[in-house]
Enzyme design. Structure first.
Site, PDB file in Angstrom:
ATOM      1  N   GLU A 474       0.795  -1.271  -0.231  1.00  0.00           N
ATOM      2  CA  GLU A 474      -0.012   0.099  -0.140  1.00  0.00           C
ATOM      3  C   GLU A 474       0.689   1.280  -0.004  1.00  0.00           C
ATOM      4  O   GLU A 474       0.668   2.281  -0.614  1.00  0.00           O
ATOM      5  CB  GLU A 474      -0.926  -0.099   1.145  1.00  0.00           C
ATOM      6  CG  GLU A 474      -1.999  -1.178   1.303  1.00  0.00           C
ATOM      7  CD  GLU A 474      -2.509  -1.320  -0.113  1.00  0.00           C
ATOM      8  OE1 GLU A 474      -2.945  -0.488  -0.820  1.00  0.00           O
ATOM      9  OE2 GLU A 474      -3.024  -2.512  -0.214  1.00  0.00           O
ATOM     10  N   HIS A 477       1.864   2.109  -3.484  1.00  0.00           N
ATOM     11  CA  HIS A 477       0.672   2.946  -4.317  1.00  0.00           C
ATOM     12  C   HIS A 477       0.677   4.472  -3.697  1.00  0.00           C
ATOM     13  O   HIS A 477       0.642   5.368  -4.452  1.00  0.00           O
ATOM     14  CB  HIS A 477      -0.793   2.305  -3.805  1.00  0.00           C
ATOM     15  CG  HIS A 477      -1.396   1.271  -4.190  1.00  0.00           C
ATOM     16  ND1 HIS A 477      -1.070   0.965  -5.697  1.00  0.00           N
ATOM     17  CD2 HIS A 477      -1.459  -0.114  -4.192  1.00  0.00           C
ATOM     18  CE1 HIS A 477      -1.742  -0.332  -6.342  1.00  0.00           C
ATOM     19  NE2 HIS A 477      -1.792  -1.044  -5.192  1.00  0.00           N
ATOM     20  N   HIS A 605     -14.775 -13.646 -11.167  1.00  0.00           N
ATOM     21  CA  HIS A 605     -14.123 -12.630 -11.635  1.00  0.00           C
ATOM     22  C   HIS A 605     -14.280 -12.218 -12.948  1.00  0.00           C
ATOM     23  O   HIS A 605     -14.425 -10.912 -13.343  1.00  0.00           O
ATOM     24  CB  HIS A 605     -12.418 -13.246 -11.668  1.00  0.00           C
ATOM     25  CG  HIS A 605     -11.645 -12.928 -10.227  1.00  0.00           C
ATOM     26  ND1 HIS A 605     -12.084 -13.778  -9.318  1.00  0.00           N
ATOM     27  CD2 HIS A 605     -10.873 -12.037  -9.918  1.00  0.00           C
ATOM     28  CE1 HIS A 605     -10.930 -13.460  -8.316  1.00  0.00           C
ATOM     29  NE2 HIS A 605     -10.185 -12.400  -8.690  1.00  0.00           N
ATOM     30  N   PHE A 607     -17.104 -13.303 -14.949  1.00  0.00           N
ATOM     31  CA  PHE A 607     -18.467 -13.406 -15.411  1.00  0.00           C
ATOM     32  C   PHE A 607     -19.200 -12.581 -14.357  1.00  0.00           C
ATOM     33  O   PHE A 607     -20.492 -11.791 -14.968  1.00  0.00           O
ATOM     34  CB  PHE A 607     -19.087 -14.650 -15.547  1.00  0.00           C
ATOM     35  CG  PHE A 607     -18.424 -15.551 -16.335  1.00  0.00           C
ATOM     36  CD1 PHE A 607     -18.695 -15.371 -17.894  1.00  0.00           C
ATOM     37  CD2 PHE A 607     -17.612 -16.916 -15.965  1.00  0.00           C
ATOM     38  CE1 PHE A 607     -17.768 -16.209 -18.776  1.00  0.00           C
ATOM     39  CE2 PHE A 607     -17.292 -17.701 -16.980  1.00  0.00           C
ATOM     40  CZ  PHE A 607     -17.243 -17.354 -18.255  1.00  0.00           C
ATOM     41  N   GLY A 609     -17.488 -10.068 -12.471  1.00  0.00           N
ATOM     42  CA  GLY A 609     -16.675  -9.000 -11.963  1.00  0.00           C
ATOM     43  C   GLY A 609     -15.979  -8.016 -12.973  1.00  0.00           C
ATOM     44  O   GLY A 609     -16.293  -8.397 -14.177  1.00  0.00           O
ATOM     45  N   GLY A 610     -15.050  -7.333 -12.644  1.00  0.00           N
ATOM     46  CA  GLY A 610     -14.488  -6.276 -13.679  1.00  0.00           C
ATOM     47  C   GLY A 610     -13.055  -7.258 -14.377  1.00  0.00           C
ATOM     48  O   GLY A 610     -12.391  -6.446 -14.903  1.00  0.00           O
ATOM     49  N   TYR A 611     -12.774  -8.658 -14.273  1.00  0.00           N
ATOM     50  CA  TYR A 611     -11.620  -9.197 -14.855  1.00  0.00           C
ATOM     51  C   TYR A 611     -11.852  -9.665 -16.563  1.00  0.00           C
ATOM     52  O   TYR A 611     -10.881 -10.402 -16.580  1.00  0.00           O
ATOM     53  CB  TYR A 611     -11.108 -10.024 -14.035  1.00  0.00           C
ATOM     54  CG  TYR A 611     -10.597  -9.545 -12.754  1.00  0.00           C
ATOM     55  CD1 TYR A 611      -8.881  -9.336 -12.729  1.00  0.00           C
ATOM     56  CD2 TYR A 611     -10.864  -9.069 -11.760  1.00  0.00           C
ATOM     57  CE1 TYR A 611      -8.112  -8.785 -11.803  1.00  0.00           C
ATOM     58  CE2 TYR A 611     -10.379  -8.291 -10.711  1.00  0.00           C
ATOM     59  CZ  TYR A 611      -8.878  -8.189 -10.845  1.00  0.00           C
ATOM     60  OH  TYR A 611      -8.201  -7.577  -9.566  1.00  0.00           O
TER      61      TYR A 611
HETATM   62 ZN    ZN Z   1      -2.642  -2.763  -4.969  1.00  0.00          ZN
END
Ligand code: ZN
Length: 690
Positions: A474, A477, A605, A607, A609-611
């Protein structure tokens, strides 16, 4: 005045209430709508006539919405949840209205054309405009009326299917339970799992259930399923669970099979409406991998190196299990996790508990800051009390250049608070570097939220090694957000970076947790004060790579199946989606799936979700971050001057430029070449295939 209105640079976190939010949003939404309406009616298609004013019109609302989301995730209560839920539809509608405005779309195009004739935008502005235009086009704004209507129907249908898909998986997960009633049946389960599953039994009406005497209610919920498969000595129960998990949401009312075909078909239609040859091409058009062939090549390269090693790992595991008394011909899918855990314990004899005595939170933090100061020539100073916080545990810090020039500030909310804080860890960007029209400069502000173990009863605040890793992640980021030099808010800090490149800086920082001097420097035993012994460090690295090839093959199997389904399906030789999965399982997995396996039915993921056509990005970002770290290894990790020079280059490129340029171009500037998979393979103990 409500703390959600005219938000000061340091938001008044100490006095935000759900009621404040509820009252503020009415006027925020009205103001934003009025400003956007006025712009839509009359504007000049220039940067200062449209792009910047539009950003400024929306931001008081979006900033307040971000703060509300933050309070919901760190100080959750029914009242915050009710306010959030009540306001969400209006926020979604507002965003859609801005993103799908035909008037704005026409002006974006006019501005792009004008800039092409006589350049009038900076390169950063040009990239922001291109991305805004692409987002509008992919929201269907450029379509003729009749096709736009169909596009909107497809979008709505896809949203409904994604929700149904997820709900089916949740309901099917809940529908299966197995109650164990004797100590024999529960043999092998660790105390924490016994406690959780006895609690689940009590919740289900078995009021007498205790961790010691049962009964224990076992479910397919990952937090129960995974440790159960690793530790249960009840082979029959493992088999039942494994079979139930592999066929989740694959029959009856909760069957996701028809939904899979509908999602695939609608996404193909959506891509075709927008002029793309496949959904994968649409998905990759705004990711750094760009092309299906690039993803295929990545998968093939990694598979070439991992496949044989994974077969060897499977042989080793069988030999180990036999030596320990396993008498089957082969390890079944319900045996693998169990024996792998026994083998891991056998080889790497240390406990999480023992290891955590070396990681005192204050020392780890100090070590992390020293590393950042050394790599990037910054100073990090505690400034607790200089800004309001939402909880007494929250720390506040300032970041400056070596010469004292202020760069940014950040909050750190380290400890777990199960009752009010969401799980996991994340970084939020409250403020981004922004040069205003009046010349003033806003500095970035980041928020790091972790869920570390809370020190109890006067015990020193020790961290599990995984928590150290998460903190580094983190913080990576946050560094990218805080050390940006870009002054256009839509491309500064972590904004405007392609989705599959966003984890480079964070995973890069994780690599330092496996650098011996760094880890020695930040470790100090809670009682003896000793740094982490070399022998324990070596075990830690080896344990990271334990069955790394098997883990990689599993990820490649997911990624390849995802890419086949969204780039190449349907084909005459593939009767259905499950056939594609079976082919890829045979190609990538070292051991076969169960014949009745229907794992696609719970592959949320891609189907639900956003992957979709994006699963590869897990491996992609590992490749990039490992290759970036290798630049430091090549420079010589013990050569301080070389490390500092490489760190400065990392800061000047990947951290400073963020989303202001194509991330791959930024990457090449740092590395002097395109990324290769070699460093990731080496870090995992694998050899590149020739
Ligand atoms: Zn991350």
């Amino acid at each position: 005045m409500s703390p959600f209105l005219n938000i000061p640079y340091y938001p008044a976190f100490d006095r935000m209430t759900p009621e404040d939010a509820a009252t503020a949003f009415e006027s925020l939404l009205a103001d934003a709508t009025r400003a956007v309406d006025a712009l839509e009616r009359g504007h000049t298609p220039t940067w200062t006539g449209l792009m910047r004013p539009l950003h400024d019109a929306c931001h008081p609302l979006f900033d307040a919405w971000g703060l509300l989301g933050h309070m919901l995730s760190v100080m959750n209560s029914d009242a915050w949840r009710r306010v959030h839920e009540a306001l969400q539809p209006a926020l979604v509608a507002f965003s859609l209205r801005v993103g799908q405005s035909r008037a704005f779309y026409a002006s974006y195009r006019a501005l792009r054309d004008a800039d092409r004739n006589v350049p009038c935008l900076t390169p950063v502005q040009r990239r922001i405009l291109e991305k805004t235009l692409q987002a509008a086009e992919q929201a269907g704004v450029g379509l003729p009326e009749s096709r736009q209507q169909r596009f909107n129907e497809v979008q709505a249908e896809l949203a409904r299917l994604a929700t149904d898909f997820r709900n089916h998986v949740l309901d099917a997960t809940k529908a299966f339970t197995l109650t164990l009633r004797t100590r024999d049946e529960a043999d092998g389960l660790p105390p924490a799992l016994l406690a959780v599953t006895a609690q689940a039994a009590r919740d289900a009406g078995e009021t007498q259930a205790t961790a010691e005497a049962g009964p224990w209610r076992i479910t397919l919920d990952h937090a129960v399923y995974a440790p159960f498969m690793m530790h249960s000595r009840n082979r029959a129960a493992r088999e039942r669970l494994c079979r139930a998990s592999a066929t989740r949401a694959a029959s009856g009312d909760l069957d996701n099979t028809p939904l899979i075909e509908q999602v695939l078909s609608l996404r193909r239609e959506m891509a075709a409406l927008l002029g793309y040859a496949s959904y994968a091409e649409l998905s990759l058009s705004n990711k750094t991998a760009r092309k299906v062939e690039t993803v295929d090549a990545l998968i093939a390269q990694l598979a070439g190196a991992a496949r044989d090693a994974a077969l060897r790992e499977a042989d080793d595991l069988l030999a180990f299990a036999r030596a320990q008394g396993f008498d089957g011909a082969t390890l079944e899918p319900w045996d693998t996790a169990f024996w792998a855990e026994r083998q891991r314990e056998h080889i790497y004899t240390y406990s999480d508990e023992e290891l955590s005595r070396y990681f005192l939170f204050p020392r780890v933090l100090e070590g992390l800051f020293q590393l950042a100061e050394r790599l990037f020539s910054i100073t990090i100073t505690p400034a607790d009390g200089e800004a309001p916080v939402w909880h007494p545990d929250v720390r506040f810090f300032r970041v400056a250049d070596a010469d004292g020039t202020p760069r940014a500030c950040f909050y750190l909310d380290p400890y777990s608070r199960p009752a009010t804080k969401s799980g996991g860890a994340w970084m939020n960007d409250f403020r981004t570097r922004d040069r205003r029209a009046d010349g003033t400069l806003q500095l970035p502000m980041a928020v790091l939220v972790c869920n570390q173990s809370v020190p109890v009863g006067g015990q020193p605040p020790v961290m599990r090694f995984q928590e150290v890793n998460t903190l580094f992640h983190e913080f990576g980021h946050a560094l990218q957000h805080m050390l940006t030099t870009v002054e256009e808010p839509d491309a500064s800090g972590v904004n405007g970076i392609e989705w599959d490149a966003i984890e480079i800086a964070s995973q890069f920082m994780e690599n330092w947790c496996f650098d011996r001097p760094t880890l020695r420097g930040l470790s100090r035993h809670a009682e003896t004060g000793e740094p982490l012994p070399d022998a324990l460090f070596d075990k830690l690295v080896a344990a990271k790579n334990y069955r790394a090839a098997t883990a990689m093959c599993r990820q490649l199997f997911f990624a390849a199946t995802d890419m086949d389904l969204y780039a190449r399906y349907p084909r005459p030789e593939w009767p259905d989606a499950d056939a594609v999965k079976r082919l890829n399982a045979a190609a990538y997995l070292p051991t076969p799936l169960l014949p009745e396996d229907r794992f696609l039915c719970s592959f949320t993921h891609i189907f639900g979700g956003g992957y979709a056509a994006g699963y590869y990005s897990y491996k992609w970002s590992e490749v990039l971050s490992a290759d970036a770290f290798a630049a430091f290894e090549e420079a010589g990790l013990t050569d301080d001057a070389a490390v500092r020079a490489t760190g400065q280059r990392f800061r000047d490129t990947l951290l400073a430029l963020g989303g202001s340029e194509d991330p791959m171009a930024v990457y090449r500037r740092f590395r002097g070449r395109a990324p290769t998979v070699d460093a990731l393979l080496r870090h995992c103990g694998l050899q590149p295939s020739s």
